[in-house]
Structure formats: structure tokens, C-alpha cells
Design a protein around this motif. Structure first.
Motif, mmCIF file in Angstrom:
data_model
loop_
_atom_site.group_PDB
_atom_site.id
_atom_site.type_symbol
_atom_site.label_atom_id
_atom_site.label_comp_id
_atom_site.label_asym_id
_atom_site.label_seq_id
_atom_site.Cartn_x
_atom_site.Cartn_y
_atom_site.Cartn_z
ATOM 1 N N LEU A 74 0.563 -1.227 -0.273
ATOM 2 C CA LEU A 74 0.547 0.151 -0.175
ATOM 3 C C LEU A 74 0.343 1.692 -0.039
ATOM 4 C CD1 LEU A 74 -2.771 -0.960 2.296
ATOM 5 C CD2 LEU A 74 -2.919 -0.501 0.046
ATOM 6 N N VAL A 75 1.378 1.409 0.788
ATOM 7 C CA VAL A 75 2.876 2.616 0.847
ATOM 8 C C VAL A 75 3.503 2.875 -0.111
ATOM 9 C CG1 VAL A 75 4.690 3.418 2.443
ATOM 10 C CG2 VAL A 75 2.690 2.785 3.238
ATOM 11 N N HIS A 76 4.341 2.036 -0.609
ATOM 12 C CA HIS A 76 4.981 1.874 -1.262
ATOM 13 C C HIS A 76 5.300 1.508 -2.742
ATOM 14 C CE1 HIS A 76 8.443 2.419 1.084
ATOM 15 N NE2 HIS A 76 7.593 1.190 2.501
ATOM 16 N N ARG A 77 3.994 0.580 -3.289
ATOM 17 C CA ARG A 77 3.529 0.217 -4.263
ATOM 18 C C ARG A 77 2.688 0.844 -4.537
ATOM 19 N NH1 ARG A 77 7.992 -1.476 -6.046
ATOM 20 N NH2 ARG A 77 9.000 -3.590 -6.470
ATOM 21 N N ARG A 78 2.026 1.941 -4.212
ATOM 22 C CA ARG A 78 0.308 2.276 -4.388
ATOM 23 C C ARG A 78 -0.717 1.601 -4.371
ATOM 24 N NH1 ARG A 78 1.854 7.366 -3.040
ATOM 25 N NH2 ARG A 78 3.771 8.215 -3.610
ATOM 26 N N THR A 118 -3.889 -0.708 -4.627
ATOM 27 C CA THR A 118 -5.105 -0.657 -4.165
ATOM 28 C C THR A 118 -5.867 -1.954 -2.809
ATOM 29 O OG1 THR A 118 -6.589 -2.372 -5.533
ATOM 30 C CG2 THR A 118 -6.216 -0.031 -5.686
ATOM 31 N N CYS A 164 7.969 -6.076 -1.820
ATOM 32 C CA CYS A 164 8.189 -5.147 -3.296
ATOM 33 C C CYS A 164 8.982 -5.290 -3.966
ATOM 34 C CB CYS A 164 8.261 -3.839 -2.948
ATOM 35 S SG CYS A 164 6.818 -3.391 -1.358
#
Length: 333
Positions: A130-134, A136, A181
């Protein structure tokens, strides 16, 4: 004093995933300064596994944390750490935060202490996505299930809390989180500590498969030379904050050139060898206090083959056979 650079194999393009040069870590300042890592050099390429061995207190975990700048503010780092050619020591905070997941990740000792006890494991695996790959929320949850299956757990276990899993399962969750990631480098600090022999073997085979299939570079830290010799391509032995021997893993384990490496190898009984099973030799004493290192070679007070000059002169890494080096005056005898 720099110990030179040990080689962990190049990637397919001939470059290094990780390159450390004359890396030192000191805790505190002035008279209270404690040197935990002293002039370490190492390189690691894609698809290669480098093992780092040594007793507790030799600086292995400090070195691992230093590579991603995860040490406390009291630690002072010097030297150079290049990750895909970019110096970790000069990165701004935002760039470093991204690199810690997308470029390199770490599997810490003790999965139960590293996982958050009040969050489901699926949510913990999904968080870096969620934070680094954005991603959903739905996409992150789906990917978390895929990662669990990749490490041998059913996707339905994503709804479990850490205390509902066995030690081996929690360790698999830590590996899944480290891979979330798709980093090119993974550092595994004692990934099989406290696991029984059967689960340990499963985790090691899992790690081997991931390195082969995904072409990641892996640094695996352990006090157990036998585990590293069975899993790694190359092996480095660390003592009192320095690399004292390095070379092909099986060669170092079977016939170490440094007396400390030989002592570590002899401390573990070997299957099919009754003599080692009934009378493992081990090594008397403990590693020196980093705050009060002896003069000369740090291993000299415990060394069974020390020469008088060893108490005054430290030894650099020198050639000890094909693709091997050791920091001992007796190398070549």
C-alpha cells in the motif's frame, strides 16, 4: 584498517547488487567509543547467496543493520555502501525509506517479536504494498495471499494473527513480507533460529528456491557454519568486527584456512563422523569485548597456533587458495 573486499559473485550484467567498502560502525564517541564493525569490505551479485558466520558478539547483526542504515542514532558509520550503485550512507530519508522495501529488505531474528501481535498477518504483508507500490486495498490483499502461497502457506492464513501460527509458519510470513515489494537484495538474520531441524530444513530449501527462481541476492547470517555451507555459494567468517576468512562455502567449512574458522567448523558434530559426534571440540573462551580489543590479532588470546608476533601485528586478508582469503600469518604454511 581495511580488510579488503570479499566477492559474492557478480550479477548477470557483471555489476554488483551490493558493495561495501571499508565499512566501520562505532557506537558512542570519545573514550566511550566501541568499534563494532571494523573496515569490512564485501560485494554481492544477483542470484548469489553469501553466508556470514561467527559467534554472538562478532558484529554480524550490526553489519546487516548498517547496510540499510537501521542502526540507532548512537552508531556512527564510515566507509561506503553501494546498493545498485547508489550510496546508502548519503541517501535522503525519503529515498532510503523506499529503498528499504523496493531495493532491499531484511528478515529479522525472532518472527514473533518482529510481527505485530494485534494485526492479521495478511494486513502486515499488504502494508508495504500500500505504501511503496501504491496498490489498492483489494490488490494488496490479493497479492498478500499470493505471497503466502509462494512461501508454502495457504492464502486463507492471511486472516490469522501471529500467535495462531507455528514458529516455522511465522518465519515464512516474515519471508513473504520481505519479498512483498520484489526487492533485489534480501538480508536474512538467523532465519532458522529456534526452529526444529525439520522446519529449519524446509525454510532453507524455500530460501534456496527463491534465490534460484527470482535471481535475488541473499545475505544469510548464522552462527552455524554447517547450515551456511549447505545453503550458500560463498561464506565469510567474522570475528571481533572483521572478516577473517572468506571463500567458497563448502571449502571454508571443510578446510578453513583461519584457526577461528576451523574452530567454528569443529564445534558442530557431523553426520557419519562418530568422533565429532562424541567429542565436538569447540573453542574455549569468548570473543573479546569490542570496547577492549587486544593488541595485534584479536583472535590471538584464544588461538591454539598463535605466534609471538600475533600479539603485536594484526593480519590483513591474504590469498589462501583459489578464490579464498584469510587473515592469518600462518596462511600458506
Amino acid at each position: 584498517m581495511s580488510t579488503g573486499t570479499l566477492s559474492g559473485g557478480t550479477g548477470s550484467g557483471g555489476g554488483w547488487l551490493l558493495e561495501a567498502e571499508d565499512l566501520s560502525v562505532v557506537y558512542g564517541t570519545g573514550a566511550a567509543a566501541v568499534p563494532a564493525v571494523r573496515g569490512v569490505g564485501l560485494t554481492l551479485g544477483a542470484g548469489v547467496t553469501l553466508g556470514l558466520a561467527g559467534e554472538s558478539g562478532c558484529g554480524k547483526s550490526t553489519l546487516a543493520l548498517a547496510l540499510l542504515r537501521l542502526l540507532p542514532p548512537s552508531a556512527r558509520l564510515s566507509g561506503k555502501i553501494l546498493l545498485d550503485g547508489e550510496d546508502v550512507l548519503t541517501m535522503r530519508w525519503g529515498r532510503l525509506r523506499a529503498v528499504r522495501w523496493a531495493g532491499a529488505s531484511i528478515v529479522f531474528q525472532g518472527a514473533m517479536h518482529s510481527l505485530n501481535a494485534v494485526h492479521r498477518i495478511g494486513d502486515q504483508i499488504a502494508e508495504p504494498l500500500l505504501v511503496h507500490r501504491r496498490a489498492t486495498p483489494g490488490g494488496a490483499r490479493h497479492r498478500a495471499g499470493e505471497l503466502l502461497e509462494q512461501v508454502g502457506l495457504p492464502a486463507t492464513r492471511a486472516h490469522a494473527y501471529p500467535h495462531e501460527l507455528s514458529g516455522g509458519q511465522r518465519q515464512r510470513v516474515m519471508i513473504a513480507m520481505a519479498l512483498a515489494c520484489e526487492p533485489r537484495l534480501v538480508i536474512a538474520d538467523e532465519p532458522t533460529t529456534a526452529l526444529d531441524v525439520m522446519i529449519q530444513a524446509q525454510i532453507l530449501r524455500l530460501i534456496e528456491g527463491l534465490v534460484a527462481e527470482q535471481g535475488i541476492g541473499l545475505m544469510m547470517i548464522s552462527h552455524d557454519l554447517a547450515v551456511l555451507a549447505d545453503t550458500c555459494d560463498r561464506l565469510a567468517v567474522m570475528y571481533a568486527g572483521r572478516i577473517v576468512e572468506e571463500g567458497p562455502a563448502r571449502a571454508v567449512y571443510d578446510a578453513a584456512a583461519h584457526p577461528y574458522g576451523r574452530a567454528l567448523s569443529a564445534a558442530f558434530p557431523r553426520v557419519g563422523d562418530p568422533a565429532s559426534r562424541l567429542a565436538p571440540r569447540g573453542l574455549p573462551g569468548d570473543p573479546p569485548d569490542p570496547a577492549a580489543l587486544p593488541a595485534g590479532c584479536a583472535f590471538q588470546p584464544r588461538c591454539p597456533v598463535a605466534l609471538p608476533g600475533c600479539a603485536h601485528d594484526d593480519q590483513p586478508l591474504r590469498a589462501a587458495g583459489e578464490g579464498r582469503r584469510a587473515a592469518c600469518v600462518r596462511v600458506g604454511e
